[in-house]
Design a protein around this motif. Structure first.
Motif, PDB file in Angstrom:
ATOM      1  N   GLY A 104      13.757   3.946  -5.618  1.00 13.83           N
ATOM      2  CA  GLY A 104      12.839   4.351  -5.893  1.00 13.83           C
ATOM      3  C   GLY A 104      13.358   5.890  -6.369  1.00 13.83           C
ATOM      4  O   GLY A 104      13.704   6.326  -7.499  1.00 13.83           O
ATOM      5  N   LEU A 105      14.179   6.487  -5.435  1.00 18.95           N
ATOM      6  CA  LEU A 105      14.972   7.508  -5.558  1.00 18.95           C
ATOM      7  C   LEU A 105      16.227   7.180  -6.685  1.00 18.95           C
ATOM      8  O   LEU A 105      16.824   8.106  -7.357  1.00 18.95           O
ATOM      9  CB  LEU A 105      15.600   7.992  -4.660  1.00 18.95           C
ATOM     10  CG  LEU A 105      17.249   8.679  -4.411  1.00 18.95           C
ATOM     11  CD1 LEU A 105      16.929  10.279  -4.666  1.00 18.95           C
ATOM     12  CD2 LEU A 105      17.647   9.323  -3.509  1.00 18.95           C
ATOM     13  N   LEU A 106      16.934   6.018  -5.694  1.00 15.25           N
ATOM     14  CA  LEU A 106      17.701   5.608  -7.178  1.00 15.25           C
ATOM     15  C   LEU A 106      17.795   4.881  -8.235  1.00 15.25           C
ATOM     16  O   LEU A 106      18.450   5.475  -9.149  1.00 15.25           O
ATOM     17  CB  LEU A 106      18.669   4.312  -6.633  1.00 15.25           C
ATOM     18  CG  LEU A 106      19.804   4.879  -5.455  1.00 15.25           C
ATOM     19  CD1 LEU A 106      20.384   3.529  -4.631  1.00 15.25           C
ATOM     20  CD2 LEU A 106      20.826   5.712  -5.008  1.00 15.25           C
ATOM     21  N   ARG A 107      16.200   4.635  -8.947  1.00 17.85           N
ATOM     22  CA  ARG A 107      15.838   4.696  -9.773  1.00 17.85           C
ATOM     23  C   ARG A 107      16.054   6.092 -11.030  1.00 17.85           C
ATOM     24  O   ARG A 107      16.421   6.718 -12.207  1.00 17.85           O
ATOM     25  CB  ARG A 107      14.985   3.823 -10.171  1.00 17.85           C
ATOM     26  CG  ARG A 107      15.139   2.443  -9.652  1.00 17.85           C
ATOM     27  CD  ARG A 107      13.907   1.672  -9.950  1.00 17.85           C
ATOM     28  NE  ARG A 107      13.271   0.597  -9.071  1.00 17.85           N
ATOM     29  CZ  ARG A 107      12.441  -0.408  -9.006  1.00 17.85           C
ATOM     30  NH1 ARG A 107      11.276   0.097  -8.265  1.00 17.85           N
ATOM     31  NH2 ARG A 107      12.477  -1.570  -8.375  1.00 17.85           N
ATOM     32  N   GLY A 108      14.801   6.976 -10.359  1.00 16.72           N
ATOM     33  CA  GLY A 108      14.936   8.030 -10.982  1.00 16.72           C
ATOM     34  C   GLY A 108      16.057   8.953 -11.007  1.00 16.72           C
ATOM     35  O   GLY A 108      16.600   9.361 -11.952  1.00 16.72           O
ATOM     36  N   PRO A 159       9.917  -1.011   9.185  1.00 17.20           N
ATOM     37  CA  PRO A 159      10.163  -0.182   8.778  1.00 17.20           C
ATOM     38  C   PRO A 159      11.603   0.005   7.755  1.00 17.20           C
ATOM     39  O   PRO A 159      11.842   0.582   6.701  1.00 17.20           O
ATOM     40  CB  PRO A 159      10.948   0.541   9.669  1.00 17.20           C
ATOM     41  CG  PRO A 159      10.114  -0.275  11.002  1.00 17.20           C
ATOM     42  CD  PRO A 159       9.497  -1.046  10.633  1.00 17.20           C
ATOM     43  N   GLY A 160      12.479  -1.162   7.956  1.00 15.02           N
ATOM     44  CA  GLY A 160      13.299  -1.489   6.937  1.00 15.02           C
ATOM     45  C   GLY A 160      13.120  -1.681   5.125  1.00 15.02           C
ATOM     46  O   GLY A 160      13.081  -1.204   4.677  1.00 15.02           O
ATOM     47  N   MET A 161      11.774  -2.531   5.350  1.00 15.63           N
ATOM     48  CA  MET A 161      11.369  -2.847   4.066  1.00 15.63           C
ATOM     49  C   MET A 161      10.992  -1.211   3.085  1.00 15.63           C
ATOM     50  O   MET A 161      11.111  -1.244   2.155  1.00 15.63           O
ATOM     51  CB  MET A 161       9.678  -3.761   4.480  1.00 15.63           C
ATOM     52  CG  MET A 161      10.383  -5.390   4.580  1.00 15.63           C
ATOM     53  SD  MET A 161       8.952  -6.190   4.793  1.00 15.63           S
ATOM     54  CE  MET A 161       9.424  -7.234   5.969  1.00 15.63           C
ATOM     55  N   LEU A 162      10.151  -0.625   4.247  1.00 13.64           N
ATOM     56  CA  LEU A 162       9.814   0.869   3.700  1.00 13.64           C
ATOM     57  C   LEU A 162      10.911   1.647   3.127  1.00 13.64           C
ATOM     58  O   LEU A 162      10.195   2.226   2.041  1.00 13.64           O
ATOM     59  CB  LEU A 162       8.758   1.178   4.467  1.00 13.64           C
ATOM     60  CG  LEU A 162       6.866   0.496   4.470  1.00 13.64           C
ATOM     61  CD1 LEU A 162       5.921   1.540   4.898  1.00 13.64           C
ATOM     62  CD2 LEU A 162       6.817   0.243   2.948  1.00 13.64           C
ATOM     63  N   VAL A 210       0.893  -1.003  -0.008  1.00 11.82           N
ATOM     64  CA  VAL A 210      -0.197   0.396   0.241  1.00 11.82           C
ATOM     65  C   VAL A 210       0.934   1.429   0.060  1.00 11.82           C
ATOM     66  O   VAL A 210       0.355   2.235  -0.337  1.00 11.82           O
ATOM     67  CB  VAL A 210      -0.961  -0.186   1.513  1.00 11.82           C
ATOM     68  CG1 VAL A 210      -2.215  -0.427   0.897  1.00 11.82           C
ATOM     69  CG2 VAL A 210      -0.125  -0.035   2.863  1.00 11.82           C
ATOM     70  N   CYS A 211       2.081   0.799   0.131  1.00 14.88           N
ATOM     71  CA  CYS A 211       3.248   2.345   0.022  1.00 14.88           C
ATOM     72  C   CYS A 211       3.581   2.148  -0.592  1.00 14.88           C
ATOM     73  O   CYS A 211       4.690   2.739  -0.539  1.00 14.88           O
ATOM     74  CB  CYS A 211       4.198   2.485   1.750  1.00 14.88           C
ATOM     75  SG  CYS A 211       2.373   2.494   3.479  1.00 14.88           S
ATOM     76  N   VAL A 212       3.783   1.263  -1.741  1.00 16.54           N
ATOM     77  CA  VAL A 212       4.341   1.422  -3.538  1.00 16.54           C
ATOM     78  C   VAL A 212       4.865   2.940  -3.341  1.00 16.54           C
ATOM     79  O   VAL A 212       5.561   2.506  -4.116  1.00 16.54           O
ATOM     80  CB  VAL A 212       3.652   0.484  -3.985  1.00 16.54           C
ATOM     81  CG1 VAL A 212       3.066   0.846  -5.169  1.00 16.54           C
ATOM     82  CG2 VAL A 212       5.334  -0.666  -4.933  1.00 16.54           C
ATOM     83  N   PHE A 213       3.617   3.524  -3.449  1.00 18.77           N
ATOM     84  CA  PHE A 213       3.927   4.692  -3.963  1.00 18.77           C
ATOM     85  C   PHE A 213       4.931   5.665  -3.532  1.00 18.77           C
ATOM     86  O   PHE A 213       6.350   5.955  -4.216  1.00 18.77           O
ATOM     87  CB  PHE A 213       2.614   5.494  -3.744  1.00 18.77           C
ATOM     88  CG  PHE A 213       2.995   6.223  -1.854  1.00 18.77           C
ATOM     89  CD1 PHE A 213       3.690   6.661  -1.703  1.00 18.77           C
ATOM     90  CD2 PHE A 213       2.000   5.306  -1.335  1.00 18.77           C
ATOM     91  CE1 PHE A 213       3.664   7.370  -0.202  1.00 18.77           C
ATOM     92  CE2 PHE A 213       2.033   5.772  -0.351  1.00 18.77           C
ATOM     93  CZ  PHE A 213       2.862   7.009   0.618  1.00 18.77           C
ATOM     94  N   LEU A 214       6.153   5.498  -2.613  1.00 19.67           N
ATOM     95  CA  LEU A 214       7.275   5.054  -2.185  1.00 19.67           C
ATOM     96  C   LEU A 214       8.640   5.030  -3.116  1.00 19.67           C
ATOM     97  O   LEU A 214       9.142   5.958  -3.199  1.00 19.67           O
ATOM     98  CB  LEU A 214       7.884   4.682  -0.593  1.00 19.67           C
ATOM     99  CG  LEU A 214       6.674   5.138  -0.021  1.00 19.67           C
ATOM    100  CD1 LEU A 214       7.173   4.169   1.870  1.00 19.67           C
ATOM    101  CD2 LEU A 214       7.078   6.636   0.938  1.00 19.67           C
ATOM    102  N   ALA A 215       7.842   4.575  -3.338  1.00 14.15           N
ATOM    103  CA  ALA A 215       8.672   3.860  -4.937  1.00 14.15           C
ATOM    104  C   ALA A 215       8.351   4.041  -6.512  1.00 14.15           C
ATOM    105  O   ALA A 215       9.577   4.926  -7.007  1.00 14.15           O
ATOM    106  CB  ALA A 215       9.483   2.259  -4.785  1.00 14.15           C
ATOM    107  N   TYR A 216       7.564   4.231  -6.951  1.00 17.11           N
ATOM    108  CA  TYR A 216       6.662   4.266  -8.018  1.00 17.11           C
ATOM    109  C   TYR A 216       6.284   6.697  -7.924  1.00 17.11           C
ATOM    110  O   TYR A 216       7.185   6.736  -9.037  1.00 17.11           O
ATOM    111  CB  TYR A 216       5.007   3.715  -8.445  1.00 17.11           C
ATOM    112  CG  TYR A 216       5.381   2.411  -8.545  1.00 17.11           C
ATOM    113  CD1 TYR A 216       6.919   1.620  -8.716  1.00 17.11           C
ATOM    114  CD2 TYR A 216       4.577   1.890  -8.506  1.00 17.11           C
ATOM    115  CE1 TYR A 216       6.685  -0.075  -9.130  1.00 17.11           C
ATOM    116  CE2 TYR A 216       4.319   0.607  -8.675  1.00 17.11           C
ATOM    117  CZ  TYR A 216       5.510  -0.227  -8.894  1.00 17.11           C
ATOM    118  OH  TYR A 216       6.051  -1.394  -9.272  1.00 17.11           O
TER     119      TYR A 216
END
Length: 459
Positions: free
Chosen positions: A169-173, A159-162, A80-86
């Motif tokens: 997401g940061l590094l992909r960007g 916490p580690g997973m998120l 549900v928090c995958v927006f943190l990456a995408y």
């Protein structure tokens, strides 16, 4: 576990930079330069789950079914928090395309702070409400105690997973695909070894699997924090969070959150339906769903390449190149999906024996794997188009499409259960969901409303 970070000014590989400069004539080599490292990182993550399934599966069907229920609950809390990456990938990529690198890095670090806070909250929820959660998901009486144990212990790793999601997401960007590959690859190996040690020689059973995974996820997070800190210092960027930016990030990603919730309802409904069919069906569904998720994330490597190309070009205001990129990536998605489908079909008897020694579970599993293989080419295009629209910031449409597709799936699921079509019918409904999702994404991608340019994607 901690790799040396790529310096800020060297984050883009020469091949990746070439792809971004000439998106309209992107070659196979350039696509692979972006997709292959992403593929390694993406596949390493679900290998955690597959390793858990293989290790726990030999404890017995009840333990494997318990892992399936707890794993679905845990992945829901995370995804549900995958927006943190995408969302971070889309924002950072656009800012990079607009030439605003320092701001791009700042937005990614804000996302990591947000991830740590959300992870702490969800970790407490998972630990305290483990029992009610697994029963709500339809765990059988035999599987429920194992599911509760796994969920309660593994919640310590949330916490580690998120943090891993946000940092990736940061590094992909930033077009740094190498660091996530190194961290995820080392972690996958460590997870398998540690879980086997804790489950069998130490004798903790399913609790050992949960503890090992939580420890490894926390180690991954520490590696990413070190990498982000060094990148920030190279840019002379303050490490303190900006509260206004955190609130803006939550608001901007609300639509992506809705999209993900719709997809998670579909996945959880599948777990619930399998549980209602009995322990054997739930155990077989656990294996099939884990393999499906692994292949889906492998296909998502192409989506990440598309995000990097499309987001960068739209951020720079160049829409002419985007159409050619999307068409090329769709062909790759279809072809890659055909390859994974053929592979899954050919290996299905071997995989059934590798994940369980129970004859009844193997018998139920084979038809599900055949159907999963048949829909792989469709899934390949779905993941590419989903990544394209996420990279373009078209989250509102994705949210509504996700809810509509989930509604279709729930209707099909009711028909399957009412007609008594069993686990094979359930996987037929999953195939239908994939086809409907393709229709929504294809219609949108053929239009122009998602082609918004600039650093923010507005207008």
């Amino acid at each position: 576990m901690s790799p040396e970070p790529i310096p800020a000014q060297e984050a883009e590989s020469p091949a990746a930079a070439a792809a971004l400069r000439d998106a309209s004539h992107v070659s196979a080599r350039q696509i692979l330069a972006l997709a292959l490292p992403a593929l390694g990182a993406l596949v390493a993550e679900p290998l955690f789950v597959l390793a858990d399934s293989a290790i726990v599966g030999h404890l017995g069907p009840a333990q494997l079914a318990g892992l399936g229920t707890a794993g679905a609950a845990l992945s829901t809390l995370v995804n549900v928090c995958v927006f943190l990456a995408y969302g971070t990938t889309a924002q950072v990529s656009r800012l990079m395309g607009a030439g605003r690198r320092r701001e791009a890095l700042a937005r990614g670090i804000d996302g990591m702070y947000l991830a740590a806070g959300l992870g702490a909250v969800l970790g407490v929820i998972g630990a305290l409400a483990a029992g009610p959660i697994v029963r709500l998901l339809g765990a059988t009486d035999q599987a429920a105690p194992y599911a509760e144990t796994y969920l309660r212990i593994s919640s310590a790793g949330l916490p580690g997973m998120l943090l891993v999601l946000a940092a990736t997401g940061l590094l992909r960007g930033l077009h740094d695909m190498r660091t996530p590959l190194i961290v995820a690859g080392v972690a996958a190996v460590a997870n398998t070894a540690l879980n086997w040690l804790l489950v069998y020689p130490v004798g903790w059973g399913i609790a050992g699997s949960a503890a090992g995974t939580a420890l490894v996820q926390s180690g991954m997070a520490l590696a990413y924090v070190r990498t982000a800190r060094r990148a920030a210092r190279a840019e002379q960027l303050p490490l303190r969070p900006e509260l206004g930016a955190l609130r803006a990030s939550l608001s901007a990603n609300a639509a992506l959150l809705t999209r993900t919730v719709g997809l998670r309802v579909y996945l959880l409904a599948g777990v619930w339906a399998a549980g209602s069919l009995g322990t054997v069906a739930l155990a077989a569904h656990t294996i099939a769903a884990n393999l499906w998720s692994t292949l889906a994330l492998a296909l998502d490597a192409l989506a990440i390449a598309a995000q990097a190309l499309v987001g960068h070009e739209l951020g720079a205001g160049r829409t002419g190149q985007v159409r050619a990129v999307v068409a090329r990536m769709n062909r790759w998605g279809l072809g890659f999906g055909a390859v994974t489908g053929i592979g899954l079909l050919a290996l299905s008897p071997v995989l059934a024996g590798a994940f369980t020694g129970d004859p009844a579970v193997r018998h139920a599993l084979i038809p599900a794997l055949v159907l999963a293989a048949a829909f792989q080419p469709v899934a390949g295009v779905v993941f590419v188009l989903d990544g394209v629209l996420i990279g373009a910031g078209d989250a509102t449409y994705l949210a509504w499409a996700s809810l509509a597709c989930t509604a279709v799936f729930l209707g099909a699921l009711a028909l399957v259960l009412g007609a008594g079509w069993g686990l094979t019918g359930l996987w037929g409904a999953i195939g239908l969901f994939t086809l409907v999702r393709l229709a929504f994404l294809w219609v949108r991608a053929r239009g122009t409303r998602w082609l918004r340019v600039g650093a923010s994607g507005e207008g």
